[in-house]
Each structure stands twice: as C-alpha cells, then as structure tokens.
Motif scaffolding. Structure first.
Motif, short mmCIF file in Angstrom:
data_model
loop_
_atom_site.label_atom_id
_atom_site.label_comp_id
_atom_site.label_asym_id
_atom_site.label_seq_id
_atom_site.Cartn_x
_atom_site.Cartn_y
_atom_site.Cartn_z
N ASP A 1 0.83 -1.21 0.00
CA ASP A 1 0.00 0.00 0.00
C ASP A 1 0.86 1.26 0.00
N ILE A 2 1.95 1.25 0.78
CA ILE A 2 2.84 2.42 0.79
C ILE A 2 3.55 2.57 -0.55
N PHE A 3 3.89 1.43 -1.18
CA PHE A 3 4.51 1.47 -2.50
C PHE A 3 3.59 2.12 -3.53
N LEU A 4 2.32 1.72 -3.53
CA LEU A 4 1.36 2.31 -4.46
C LEU A 4 1.16 3.79 -4.17
N ARG A 5 1.16 4.15 -2.89
CA ARG A 5 1.06 5.56 -2.52
C ARG A 5 2.26 6.34 -3.06
N ARG B 1 -2.68 5.07 1.24
CA ARG B 1 -2.78 4.80 -0.20
C ARG B 1 -4.04 5.43 -0.79
N ASN B 2 -5.17 5.21 -0.13
CA ASN B 2 -6.44 5.67 -0.69
C ASN B 2 -6.52 7.19 -0.74
N THR B 3 -6.07 7.86 0.34
CA THR B 3 -6.13 9.32 0.33
C THR B 3 -5.19 9.90 -0.72
N MET B 4 -4.02 9.28 -0.90
CA MET B 4 -3.10 9.76 -1.94
C MET B 4 -3.69 9.55 -3.33
N MET B 5 -4.35 8.43 -3.55
CA MET B 5 -4.96 8.16 -4.85
C MET B 5 -6.07 9.18 -5.16
N VAL B 6 -6.90 9.49 -4.16
CA VAL B 6 -7.98 10.46 -4.37
C VAL B 6 -7.39 11.84 -4.63
#
Length: 435
Positions: free
Chosen positions: A241-245, A385-390
């Motif tokens: 998750d941190i990698f995707l972020r 991850r989710n907040t960074m994606m948004v």
C-alpha cells in the motif's frame, strides 16, 4: 505506562526529531559531492551522465521507501506492546535483500526504460549506462539501510540514522576523490563510490544497533518466528500500500516536471529552483513526522489511547509552529534564496514571479507531511494509499481546468494536491477517532 506530561512529551519529540532533522538537511550533500567531483572533469557530458543516473536512482529508491516506513510502524508497535522487535527487522532485511537482488537482475530493463524517459544525447546515455550498471550493485545495501533506519526510528534510536548518514556521506566524498580525481575512473568512479558507501552505511547501522540485533534479542528470538506466514503477509500488505502511494506521489512530480518542460526551458529551470522550497519544507517537517511515527506506534502497541492522542496533538502543534516559521522564512528570504540558487537573470525573474505560490506551501503541505507520520505509526497504510490516490485524481482536473493560466495553473494544482491530501487524511483520522 502513564501518559507523559506535555513538557516531557515535547522534550521526547525534540529528542527524536533533531537527529533526523540534521540527517535530512545533510542528505542532499551526497548529490552535491558527486556533482562537484565530475564538474571539474574536462567535458560536461560526465556531469550530465551523473545527473541522469542520480535522477534514475532517486526515483527508483524512493519507490522502495516503504521498507523504511513499514518497518518503523511495526517496530514501534512491537516496542510499545513489549513484543520482540528483532523479528520485524529480520523480515524487513529479508525482503530488502530479495528486492535488491531483483533490481540487479532486472537492471538492463529498468536502465533502458529509465534512460528512455529521462532522455539525453547518445554519449551521455552511454556514460549513464555505465553509472547505473555499477551503482545498482549497491541496491541490496540501499534497501537494507531503509529497513535499518526504520528499525532505529521505531526503537526511538534516532541518532543511528544520523550516524549512518555521516558515514555514507564522508565515505562517498573520500571515495569520489580517490576514484575520480586520483585514479581517473570518471562516472564509473562516482558510481562505485556511491555503491560502496551504501554498504559502509549498512555496516555502520548494524554496528550501532548491535545490542538490539546480536545481544539478548537474538538469543530470545521466538522459535520459527521468520517462518510464520501471517506477519510476513501483513508486512507485505502494508509495504504494497505504501509502494502504491509512493508511485502516485512520484507520478504527480514527474507530470509536474514534464508540463513545466513544455512551457519552455526558462519555466523548467525556474520550477527546479522553486522545488527547492518544497524540499526544504519537507526535510524539516519530516523530523517531526518521524517523531510521530515512533510515538504513535509506541502508544498503539501499548493500546494507550491517551498517549496516542497526546502524541498526535503534540507533533501536530510543532508542525504548525514550524510551518509558520517556514512561511516567515520564505516571505523574507525567498528572493535571496532564488538569487543564491541561480545567477541567470531570466530564471531569477521567472522564479520570483511564481514565488507567491511558495508562500502557500507551508499552509497547504504541512498537514500531509505530519499525518504521514501519524498514519505510518498506526500502520494505516491502506488509508495512506487511498487518500493519496484520491488527491492525485483531483490534481489532474485542477491542472486541466487551469491550463490557460500556464505555470500559475500548474502551481495551483500542486498546492491543491498538497492541501487535499492533508484534508483527506485528517478526515479519515477524525472518523477513526469517532469510531
């Protein structure tokens, strides 16, 4: 364990933060030494090749910074819960060794892809290939250093990352001089120096953490701890998750640089100067974010809600104070800093035109840096991850709607991205509190 008083907590925060502040401030010295050494060779192609190679590794290694963050969160929680911390490090070192070996094996593909994206003349790219081919051999140590630094922060031993940084920078400088100026190995010498300094930093970290690794902790390591699948899967999930972020974050900065380049060389150069303001802000605030990681993780591991709330509030308060100081420094010293960084009149004038956007950065970016530390300590990687994606998904519409504003629109989108990341993380944390 009782919750520390506010003055005592503030002292703990500064005790954790100041070595990391010094470490972050000195981090750019590695690139400056490399630049200074090859900048005195008889052709500019050497400097250009090292610049390309350094950018390649900056993006490559930043993508694996999850090894540092994930290790900090799990170590601090294990420390707070009174559980074995060594097994967290061993899992992280195992993962870093495997990933480092994969990077070496995949080096030809990664190198050609990176050079295709970065560009440069044929001669510069040939030299950059030599640089990458040698420096990649230090990948297992570079990733292992992430794990060791994360482990040290989780144990509240923040002086260790500072010592490791000093060892890496000093050895890199000495090896640079010997290999390039004395033995004339040009970019190959710079790459060799960087790779060897990573291994020396790793050795230093193992030495300074020897009691936590090779002492009683090793002898009391639970039997079969490394063979347990569930903890490793949890580590992999958090790191994924941190990698995707991190990839989302890198995509914004890469896009920002590419769009600046389309606006002309002067805009590109001016933006490169102005990004220095963001780097100064992030390197300063990261010290308090790392303190939040350690304190929040420790309180989470103990299940001490009062200590957790106190750590979040205290590190947040220091973040606000430092952001206010940064705003004052940027307002008073922004123009002199621009003049210090470049003596090109057109670049100076252009950078000064966009300087007001830098004054917004302490307001828009600080909450995101601070909450990164809070979320890492609580191992809330999925929420990160989710907040960074948004926030990243919001960046592109803001940029598109303001393309008519040129570089002003680009900086507006950057500030909006920073602000939305902080706001979203604050909302997620507040909802967690209510839950």
């Amino acid at each position: 364990m009782s919750t520390p008083s506010e003055p005592g907590l503030d002292r703990r925060i500064w005790a954790l933060a100041w070595p990391l502040l010094l470490s972050n401030i000195t981090a750019p010295l590695l690139g400056l030494v490399d630049t200074a050494v090859v900048g005195h060779l008889d052709s500019p192609v050497y400097l250009a090749a090292v610049a390309l190679g350094a950018n390649f590794f900056m993006f490559l290694y930043f993508s694996f910074n999850f090894l540092r963050m994930g290790t900090t969160g799990f170590t601090s929680q294990a420390r707070g819960a009174g559980e074995a911390t060594l097994v967290v490090l061993l899992r992280a070192l195992l993962l870093s060794t495997v990933l480092g070996g994969l990077l070496i094996a995949l080096q030809p593909v990664l190198r050609e892809l990176g050079l295709w994206l970065l560009g440069g003349s044929a001669e510069v790219q040939d030299l950059a290939r030599d640089y990458i081919g040698i420096r990649i051999l230090g990948a297992p140590a570079a990733l292992g250093n992430f794990a060791l630094i994360g482990f040290a922060i989780g144990l509240h031993r923040t002086s260790v990352p500072l010592k490791m940084t000093v060892v890496m920078h000093s050895s890199n400088a000495l090896l640079d001089f010997l290999l390039v100026q004395v033995w004339h190995f040009d970019v190959r010498g710079v790459a060799t120096a960087s790779a060897l300094s990573e291994y020396l930093g790793l050795a230093g970290g193992l030495f300074w953490l020897r009691r936590e690794i090779f002492g009683d902790a090793w002898r009391t390591l639970p039997a079969g701890a490394l063979r347990r699948l569930a903890p490793m899967l949890r580590l992999l999930a958090v790191n994924r998750d941190i990698f995707l972020r991190s990839l989302a974050l890198l995509s914004v900065f890469f896009f920002f640089t590419a769009q600046g380049a389309r606006l002309g060389d002067t805009i590109l150069a001016a933006n490169a100067v102005l990004i220095t303001f963001l780097l100064l802000l992030s390197n300063t605030l990261d010290g308090f974010a790392n303190a939040a990681e350690a304190l929040v993780g420790d309180a989470t591991g103990r299940g001490d809600r009062r200590a957790l709330d106190a750590a979040v509030k205290a590190t947040g308060r220091w973040t606000v104070l430092v952001a206010g100081l940064a705003l004052a420094v940027f307002a008073l010293g922004g123009a002199p800093l621009i003049h210090l960084l470049t003596d090109l009149p057109a670049v100076r004038e252009t950078a000064t035109t966009y300087l007001p956007w830098m004054l917004l950065l302490p307001v828009t970016a600080s909450a995101g840096f601070w909450l990164d530390g809070v979320f890492v300590g609580a191992t809330r990687a999925r929420a990160m991850r989710n907040t960074m994606m948004v926030a990243t998904a919001l960046f592109f519409p803001v940029w598109w709607l303001t393309t008519g504003w040129g570089n002003h629109g680009l900086w507006l989108a950057m500030n909006a991205w920073m602000a939305s990341r902080g706001v979203l993380m604050a909302l997620v944390w507040r909802r967690r509190d209510r839950g």
